[in-house]
Design a protein around this motif. Structure first.
Motif, short mmCIF file in Angstrom:
data_model
loop_
_atom_site.label_atom_id
_atom_site.label_comp_id
_atom_site.label_asym_id
_atom_site.label_seq_id
_atom_site.Cartn_x
_atom_site.Cartn_y
_atom_site.Cartn_z
N GLY A 17 -3.29 -49.64 46.46
CA GLY A 17 -2.10 -50.05 45.74
C GLY A 17 -2.07 -49.64 44.29
N VAL A 18 -3.20 -49.17 43.77
CA VAL A 18 -3.27 -48.73 42.38
C VAL A 18 -2.88 -47.25 42.32
N ASN A 19 -2.11 -46.88 41.32
CA ASN A 19 -1.73 -45.48 41.14
C ASN A 19 -2.86 -44.72 40.45
N GLU A 20 -3.06 -43.46 40.88
CA GLU A 20 -4.10 -42.63 40.26
C GLU A 20 -3.93 -42.56 38.74
N GLY A 21 -2.68 -42.55 38.27
CA GLY A 21 -2.43 -42.45 36.85
C GLY A 21 -3.04 -43.59 36.05
N GLU A 22 -3.08 -44.80 36.66
CA GLU A 22 -3.71 -45.93 35.97
C GLU A 22 -5.19 -45.67 35.75
N VAL A 23 -5.83 -45.09 36.74
CA VAL A 23 -7.26 -44.81 36.63
C VAL A 23 -7.49 -43.69 35.62
N VAL A 28 -6.86 -38.45 45.24
CA VAL A 28 -7.21 -38.75 46.63
C VAL A 28 -7.05 -37.51 47.50
N HIS A 29 -6.57 -36.44 46.91
CA HIS A 29 -6.51 -35.15 47.62
C HIS A 29 -7.60 -34.25 47.05
N GLY A 30 -8.83 -34.66 47.29
CA GLY A 30 -9.98 -33.94 46.79
C GLY A 30 -10.22 -32.61 47.45
N GLU A 31 -9.46 -32.31 48.51
CA GLU A 31 -9.57 -30.99 49.15
C GLU A 31 -9.03 -29.89 48.24
N ASN A 44 -0.46 -40.15 42.82
CA ASN A 44 -0.53 -40.78 44.14
C ASN A 44 -0.92 -42.25 44.04
N GLU A 45 -0.33 -43.04 44.92
CA GLU A 45 -0.79 -44.42 45.07
C GLU A 45 -1.97 -44.42 46.03
N MET A 46 -3.07 -45.02 45.62
CA MET A 46 -4.27 -45.04 46.45
C MET A 46 -4.10 -46.04 47.60
N ARG A 47 -4.63 -45.64 48.75
CA ARG A 47 -4.52 -46.46 49.96
C ARG A 47 -5.91 -46.76 50.52
N GLU A 48 -5.96 -47.81 51.31
CA GLU A 48 -7.20 -48.15 52.01
C GLU A 48 -7.70 -46.93 52.77
N ASP A 49 -8.99 -46.66 52.68
CA ASP A 49 -9.67 -45.56 53.37
C ASP A 49 -9.43 -44.19 52.74
N ASP A 50 -8.71 -44.13 51.61
CA ASP A 50 -8.67 -42.87 50.85
C ASP A 50 -10.02 -42.63 50.20
N THR A 73 -19.25 -35.49 38.60
CA THR A 73 -18.30 -35.78 39.68
C THR A 73 -18.87 -36.85 40.59
N ARG A 74 -18.02 -37.77 40.96
CA ARG A 74 -18.35 -38.77 41.97
C ARG A 74 -17.16 -38.89 42.92
N THR A 75 -17.44 -39.34 44.12
CA THR A 75 -16.40 -39.57 45.13
C THR A 75 -16.51 -41.02 45.59
N PHE A 76 -15.39 -41.74 45.50
CA PHE A 76 -15.40 -43.17 45.77
C PHE A 76 -14.48 -43.51 46.94
N PRO A 77 -14.90 -44.47 47.78
CA PRO A 77 -14.00 -44.96 48.84
C PRO A 77 -13.04 -46.00 48.25
N VAL A 78 -11.76 -45.70 48.30
CA VAL A 78 -10.78 -46.67 47.80
C VAL A 78 -10.89 -47.93 48.66
N GLY A 79 -11.05 -49.04 48.02
CA GLY A 79 -11.26 -50.28 48.76
C GLY A 79 -12.71 -50.71 48.79
#
Length: 462
Positions: free
Chosen positions: A196-202, A225-228, A237-243, A262-268
């Motif tokens: 529910g948090v927008n990437e821009g806030e982070v 959340v589009h790390g590809e 983007n608004e972050m969603r569960e399992d992003d 660089t780090r990769t985090f599971p949203v949620g």
């Protein structure tokens, strides 16, 4: 600034390497956004900073090797400048701070360079990366603007690359100051990466951490959340569960040395079982590459070690098949890992790449591959004590690339395209640290920033 003796010694080392001639170092000027008085945040040229230390626009350094004399050129501020900017040090005062005895204004520099050209003296300069610097050098030396980069001194570039590649203890301390800020950045990211948090806030909070440290980012933040998409600067983007949220960011120390983490985090807060499998593959690849780093080892070999770990792990989960070594030699793993393992880092986050990527990361013993993926390896040469190199393997599921390779039948002996269908929306995972090559081996710089599954999940709960 460092002590004046640091800058004097750096210039003396370069003088000995070059042997003769004039060495010209234009500092950067202000760069307007849309009209002259509205400028982008000022960033000094890194080679000028390294040798002359003055972190203000409008200055030029000159080393006269034959006369064994250094010069700082610039114009003193007048009352109109002071009204808008406050009291400013004089050129003479700045020269004293960086150990220079001789100064002049910009008109005197132009006269001196014109006299040197008329006398047939060799004037060395580095490849300018800003058009305004190309124009200034063309005017000073009587060159065609379009030809300026062709006249850049190969000898001076090689000498500067050799000197700046090996970091002193003082430089390492600066990098670790930047990494202290990175540590606080990732504490903040772990707190905010929630559904529910927008990437821009982070992204905005990240900039706030850097601003509170009275610092600047060392490159535009990658956070998505589009790390590809390897360099994804969109933060809408608004972050969603399992992003999965990929964050690649860095800050600068007071002397402008960079961090790049660089780090990769599971949203949620928790990885799904499949995300955990892929994450562990990337982490194993990174740790294997770091452990291989020591003097005398080629960074190319560290890259290939990471590639084999990635191919092995992807075979274990059913996305690759066949002989792993043959698959990596053929470049099949590059569907998932299409970039190089890392790059030099120091005053520039991609250190000295404005001087020529191949001149920094390659040498006469090794040339760049043309193979897809491997051709993107910025750093391949033998490692020496004092090098600081990023180590950042990743696994990405890029639908357009998957479709193209499948359509072309590329590496079908090594890739299970049917199994890949369920991963099309997976995204990407990248893990990066900054590593110092030491006489004994290596050291990961900075405070420990969570990167194991357990530490990330624990940190995000907190």
């Amino acid at each position: 600034m460092f002590n004046a003796s640091v800058y004097r010694e750096r210039r003396q080392v370069l003088r000995r390497q070059m042997g003769s001639g004039l060495l010209l170092f234009p500092g950067n000027g202000e760069s307007p956004m849309n009209y002259p008085a509205n400028t982008y945040p000022f960033r000094q040229d890194s080679s000028f900073l390294y040798y002359f230390g003055v972190d203000k626009p409008g200055f030029v350094g000159l080393i006269d090797v034959d006369e064994d004399c250094d010069y700082l050129y610039g114009n003193d501020f007048d009352i109109d400048d002071i009204i808008w900017m406050g009291p400013q040090p004089s050129v003479r005062e700045l020269a004293d701070v960086v150990g220079i005895n001789s100064t002049g204004d910009n008109s005197q520099l132009a006269e001196r360079l014109a006299a040197a050209v008329n006398a047939g003296r060799r004037i060395h300069f580095l490849s300018p990366y800003r058009m305004e610097e190309q124009v200034r050098i063309a005017e000073w030396l009587g060159l065609d603007v379009a030809a300026v980069n062709r006249h850049a001194s190969r000898a001076m570039i090689r000498a500067v690359v050799t000197q700046r590649s090996t970091k002193s203890e003082a430089e390492i301390r600066e990098i670790e100051k930047a990494l202290e800020i990175s540590s606080r950045i990732y504490e903040t990211v772990m707190d905010l990466a929630r559904p529910g948090v927008n990437e821009g806030e982070v992204a905005g909070a990240l900039l706030g951490v850097v601003g509170r440290a009275n610092s600047h980012i060392s490159f535009p933040t990658i956070l998505s959340v589009h790390g590809e998409t390897l360099h994804n600067h969109f933060h809408g983007n608004e972050m969603r569960e399992d992003d999965l949220l990929v964050v690649d960011s860095g800050a600068e120390s007071p002397e402008h040395y960079a961090s790049d983490i660089t780090r990769t985090f599971p949203v949620g807060g928790r990885f799904t079982p499949v995300q955990r499998q892929v994450y562990e593959i990337v982490l194993r690849a990174q740790e294997a590459a770091i452990q291989a780093m020591r003097p005398g080892t080629r960074f190319l070999d560290c890259h290939m070690m990471a590639a084999r770990e990635i191919a092995t792990g992807l075979k274990e989960i059913g996305l690759m098949k066949g002989d792993v070594d043959e698959a990596v030699q053929a470049g099949a793993h590059a569907l998932f890992f299409p970039h190089g393992l890392g790059h030099m880092m120091g005053l520039d986050v991609h250190d000295m790449e404005n001087l020529g990527e191949n001149l920094v990361g390659y040498d006469e013993t090794i040339s760049r591959s043309r193979q897809f993926g491997l051709s993107a390896l910025r750093m391949a040469r033998e490692l020496f004590p004092g090098f600081v190199v990023t180590v950042e393997p990743g696994i990405y599921f890029i639908p357009a690339l998957i479709d193209q390779w499948r359509r072309e039948g590329a590496h079908s002996d090594f890739i299970d395209y049917d199994a890949l269908e369920t991963f099309r929306d997976f995204g990407g995972i990248r893990i990066e640290d900054d590593v110092l090559v030491t006489a004994e081996g290596h050291r990961v710089l900075g405070p420990k920033i969570p990167k194991t599954v357990a530490d990330i999940e624990s940190g995000m709960k907190g």
